[in-house]
Design a protein around this motif. Structure first.
Motif, PDB file in Angstrom:
ATOM      1  N   SER A   9      44.676  40.320  49.115  1.00  0.00           N
ATOM      2  CA  SER A   9      44.511  42.426  49.348  1.00  0.00           C
ATOM      3  C   SER A   9      44.695  42.648  48.590  1.00  0.00           C
ATOM      4  O   SER A   9      44.532  44.458  48.583  1.00  0.00           O
ATOM      5  N   ILE A  10      45.410  41.876  47.463  1.00  0.00           N
ATOM      6  CA  ILE A  10      45.330  42.910  46.405  1.00  0.00           C
ATOM      7  C   ILE A  10      44.147  42.716  44.941  1.00  0.00           C
ATOM      8  O   ILE A  10      44.218  43.064  43.705  1.00  0.00           O
ATOM      9  N   CYS A  11      43.778  41.238  45.704  1.00  0.00           N
ATOM     10  CA  CYS A  11      42.577  40.638  44.550  1.00  0.00           C
ATOM     11  C   CYS A  11      41.014  41.596  43.783  1.00  0.00           C
ATOM     12  O   CYS A  11      40.968  42.333  45.388  1.00  0.00           O
ATOM     13  N   ARG A  12      40.438  42.022  42.960  1.00  0.00           N
ATOM     14  CA  ARG A  12      39.328  42.916  42.268  1.00  0.00           C
ATOM     15  C   ARG A  12      38.851  42.677  42.852  1.00  0.00           C
ATOM     16  O   ARG A  12      37.219  43.351  41.972  1.00  0.00           O
ATOM     17  N   GLN A  13      38.885  41.283  42.413  1.00  0.00           N
ATOM     18  CA  GLN A  13      37.085  39.863  42.026  1.00  0.00           C
ATOM     19  C   GLN A  13      36.598  40.516  40.580  1.00  0.00           C
ATOM     20  O   GLN A  13      36.081  40.102  40.863  1.00  0.00           O
ATOM     21  N   HIS A  14      37.251  40.982  39.910  1.00  0.00           N
ATOM     22  CA  HIS A  14      36.786  40.709  38.272  1.00  0.00           C
ATOM     23  C   HIS A  14      36.791  39.845  37.761  1.00  0.00           C
ATOM     24  O   HIS A  14      36.104  39.619  36.589  1.00  0.00           O
ATOM     25  N   GLY A  15      37.253  38.609  38.228  1.00  0.00           N
ATOM     26  CA  GLY A  15      37.116  37.614  36.496  1.00  0.00           C
ATOM     27  C   GLY A  15      37.936  37.196  36.334  1.00  0.00           C
ATOM     28  O   GLY A  15      37.747  36.185  35.254  1.00  0.00           O
ATOM     29  N   GLN A  16      38.621  37.733  35.062  1.00  0.00           N
ATOM     30  CA  GLN A  16      39.609  37.583  34.207  1.00  0.00           C
ATOM     31  C   GLN A  16      40.261  35.631  34.417  1.00  0.00           C
ATOM     32  O   GLN A  16      40.625  35.108  33.912  1.00  0.00           O
ATOM     33  N   CYS A  17      40.808  35.848  36.265  1.00  0.00           N
ATOM     34  CA  CYS A  17      41.047  34.146  36.116  1.00  0.00           C
ATOM     35  C   CYS A  17      40.366  33.079  36.284  1.00  0.00           C
ATOM     36  O   CYS A  17      40.817  32.446  35.068  1.00  0.00           O
ATOM     37  N   ALA A  18      38.975  33.649  36.460  1.00  0.00           N
ATOM     38  CA  ALA A  18      37.601  32.342  36.169  1.00  0.00           C
ATOM     39  C   ALA A  18      37.172  31.955  34.311  1.00  0.00           C
ATOM     40  O   ALA A  18      37.343  31.363  34.209  1.00  0.00           O
ATOM     41  N   ILE A  19      37.659  33.311  33.889  1.00  0.00           N
ATOM     42  CA  ILE A  19      37.036  33.321  31.809  1.00  0.00           C
ATOM     43  C   ILE A  19      39.013  32.501  31.722  1.00  0.00           C
ATOM     44  O   ILE A  19      38.894  31.055  31.197  1.00  0.00           O
ATOM     45  N   ALA A  20      39.925  32.417  32.221  1.00  0.00           N
ATOM     46  CA  ALA A  20      40.958  32.383  31.501  1.00  0.00           C
ATOM     47  C   ALA A  20      41.365  30.159  32.079  1.00  0.00           C
ATOM     48  O   ALA A  20      41.847  29.890  30.946  1.00  0.00           O
ATOM     49  N   ALA A  21      41.038  30.174  33.495  1.00  0.00           N
ATOM     50  CA  ALA A  21      41.491  28.591  33.935  1.00  0.00           C
ATOM     51  C   ALA A  21      39.444  28.516  34.580  1.00  0.00           C
ATOM     52  O   ALA A  21      40.341  28.490  35.762  1.00  0.00           O
TER      53      ALA A  21
END
Ligand code: SF4
Length: 62
Positions: A9-21
């Motif tokens: 509900s708050i995720c904005r899909q910018h993908g920093q998580c996918a870069i970090a992990a």
């Protein structure tokens, strides 16, 4: 076994998580997928992703 949860509900899909992990989080065509169950060896990466998330949408449970 440890756990990861994303509050969509708050995720904005910018993908920093996918870069970090990238072994846990994947952003494909604007759609975030992730492994909800991770090994304890992945905890450091999961915590890095949680720290990198600008929306603080990621919860990690050890
Ligand atoms: S960094 Fe946070 S808000 Fe951005 S896609 Fe990942 S979980 Fe969602």
């Amino acid at each position: 076994m440890a756990g990861v949860q994303v509050d969509r509900s708050i995720c904005r899909q910018h993908g920093q998580c996918a870069i970090a992990a990238p072994t846990i989080f994947t952003l494909t065509m604007g759609e975030l997928t992730y492994r909800a169950e991770i090994d304890s060896a992945d905890l450091v990466d999961a915590e890095s992703a949680a720290d990198a998330c600008p929306e603080q949408a990621i919860t990690v449970e050890a």
